[in-house]
Design an enzyme around this catalytic site. Structure first.
Site, short mmCIF file in Angstrom:
data_model
loop_
_atom_site.label_atom_id
_atom_site.label_comp_id
_atom_site.label_asym_id
_atom_site.label_seq_id
_atom_site.Cartn_x
_atom_site.Cartn_y
_atom_site.Cartn_z
CB CYS A 174 -29.76 20.01 -59.62
SG CYS A 174 -28.85 21.49 -59.33
CD GLU A 214 -33.01 23.58 -59.01
OE1 GLU A 214 -32.41 22.63 -58.46
OE2 GLU A 214 -32.66 24.11 -60.07
CD GLU A 245 -36.46 28.26 -60.36
OE1 GLU A 245 -36.13 29.40 -60.04
OE2 GLU A 245 -35.65 27.42 -60.81
CG ASN A 279 -25.60 23.95 -62.77
OD1 ASN A 279 -26.08 25.05 -62.53
ND2 ASN A 279 -26.20 22.83 -62.42
C1 SIN Z 1 -30.19 22.22 -62.76
O1 SIN Z 1 -29.31 21.40 -62.85
O2 SIN Z 1 -30.35 22.86 -61.72
C2 SIN Z 1 -31.12 22.55 -63.88
C3 SIN Z 1 -31.29 21.49 -64.85
C4 SIN Z 1 -32.43 21.74 -65.80
O3 SIN Z 1 -33.05 22.81 -65.81
O4 SIN Z 1 -32.73 20.84 -66.55
#
Ligand code: SIN
Length: 486
Positions: free
Chosen positions: A290, A256, A464, A157
């Site tokens: 996510c 994550e 992170e 993604n």
């Molecule tokens: C993710 O969807 O895992 C990352 C989204 C983000 O870094 O904003």
């Protein structure tokens, strides 16, 4: 089709420029999710290639880790600058293999690069401690050393940013890396690796394993005794499996994992701000993030007003190919993704949900789904619990603040949560009650290289980015130096 020049450079460097492979090595095709067009082939690596990559990272470890922090920082900085100099090219490649609109892809390249810049600076600040001594003949210190060879497994993604978010702190700390990018999007990983090499990263410090054999390659990466750490971004189901596999060699893990983000709109919220925030949070990457809002809890007294404002904004969304200038929502990643989202919506509608907007596959066909708003939901519907990963808003009314908090926390996940209110006392009550690693208050875009990204509960382990991110890649060593005399 516009063909970014970096695509040919990447395919050539992966040894896959021609239609056929002279050595008859297995390869797999990378396709554009918007059109189904083939972009090229990359090597389909298996067990023996992963072993080779780990060996090469192990050999490079003393070379890379013994460089001074300043030398490592300079190479990372050059890498960051090279990415900036090719940003449009890299963004085009990302859109072609992943589908997101070009402007979002460009944003992702810059967002990912910002982690490289940040950790180039942090490399120089990995500081230990001198402890107050317990005796006059001894001195006590804490050293921080790179953990060793790191395995990174990354998702489709964010095919660029999720890689730099792991590689930058690992390399800054002095670790070497074997990375396995998602099979849907290996080209952005290869492009980043190529620019890292050009920036001066020594051979073997970064090794890319492209493969469709996720179970086989994952098994080697999690069981290999020379790998000391795994960093994974992906589903909770796979994260648990990898964590179990890492237990045998007691590897440090950063995970994550999935999210199920609540987005709460209180009766005292600025509804225009909430609707604008919902748009950014829900439709970035067609809902395939996510941290995407997954459940909208809206106070019953403002539900209709909020839904109208949201629906009005949603009618302006333009579904299409990411390289078309006016596109704001691209395709989902593959046919399995679209089947899943369609299944969730159909199940909800069959059980009594109403589609206020959208509700099915887009007229463009293929992997495109209509931006959708569902209401009249209840707990029997799978969509009420699942991570949707698509452009679907689910609206659920509530009456009491305590009920909103209870529903928001009623999930094994704990990545990101959002709420909109103007009430100061409520701000603190709700912030403290939400069981989430990240909270957006009157704000829906949280991520940034200077902030700790990560979740609680089954959404993961570790953080992170930020000043905390580099800690995931160092070991602490306590030194007690005795015999120094009185
Ligand atoms: C993710 O969807 O895992 C990352 C989204 C983000 O870094 O904003």
């Amino acid at each position: 089709m516009t063909r970014p020049s970096i695509l040919d450079e990447v395919l050539t460097s992966a040894g896959c420029s021609g239609e056929t492979d002279p050595g008859d090595r297995p390869r797999f095709a990378v396709t554009n999710p918007a059109t189904g067009d083939r972009l090229g082939h990359v090597p389909d690596m298996g067990r023996s290639e992963v072993h080779k990559a780990v060996r090469s990272a192990k050999v490079a470890f003393p070379v890379w880790s013994r460089k001074t922090a300043k030398e490592r920082a300079a190479i990372l900085r050059r890498w960051y600058e090279l990415i900036h100099s090719r940003v449009d090219d890299l963004a085009q490649l990302l859109t072609l293999e992943q589908g997101k609109p070009f402007n979002e892809a460009r944003g992702e390249i810059l967002y990912g690069a910002s982690y490289i810049e940040w950790f180039a600076e942090e490399a120089k600040r990995i500081e230990g401690d001198i402890l107050p001594t317990t005796g006059p003949d001894r001195r006590m210190l804490v050293l921080k050393q790179p953990i060793g060879v790191v395995a990174a497994i990354t998702p489709w993604n964010f095919p660029s940013a999720m890689i730099s978010r792991k590689l930058a702190p690992a390399l800054a700390a002095g670790c070497t890396v074997v990375i396995k990018p998602a099979e849907d999007t290996p080209l952005s990983a290869l492009a980043l690796a190529q620019l890292a090499k050009r920036a001066g990263l020594p051979d073997g410090a970064l090794n890319v394993v492209t493969s469709v054999r996720a179970a086989e390659t994952g098994e080697v990466l999690t069981s290999h005794p020379d790998i000391r750490k795994l960093s994974f971004t992906g589903s909770t189901r796979v994260g648990k499996l990898l964590m179990r596999q890492c237990a045998e060699t007691v590897k440090k893990v950063s995970l994550e994992l999935g999210g199920n983000a609540p987005f709460i709109v209180f009766e005292d919220a600025d509804l225009d701000a909430a609707a604008a925030g919902a748009m950014l949070c829900k439709f970035r990457n067609a809902g395939q993030t996510c941290v995407s809002a997954n459940r909208f809890y809206v106070h019953a007294s403002v539900l209709d007003a909020f839904a109208d404002k949201l629906a009005e904004r949603m009618t302006a969304l333009k579904v299409g190919q990411g390289l078309d200038e006016d596109t704001t929502v691209g395709p989902l990643i593959n046919p399995a993704a679209i089947d899943k989202v369609e299944g969730l919506v159909d199940d909800a509608v069959a059980k009594g949900a109403r589609a206020r907007l959208g509700g099915g596959r887009h007229a463009r066909g293929g992997n495109f789904f209509e931006p959708t708003v569902l209401e009249n939901l209840d707990d029997t519907m799978e969509i009420a619990r699942a991570e949707i990963f698509g452009p679907v808003v689910t609206l659920i009314p509530f009456e009491e603040e305590a009920d909103a908090i209870q529903m928001a926390n009623d999930t094994p996940y704990g990545l990101a949560a959002y709420f909109y209110t103007q009430n100061m006392a409520r701000i603190w009550r709700v912030t403290e009650a939400l069981e989430y690693g990240m909270v957006g208050l009157n704000e829906s875009v949280l991520s940034g290289e200077n902030a700790p990204f990560g979740g609680m509960k089954e959404s993961g382990i570790g953080r992170e980015g930020s000043k905390y991110g580099i800690e995931e890649y160092v070991e602490m060593k306590y030194l007690c130096h005795g015999g120094l005399g009185a």
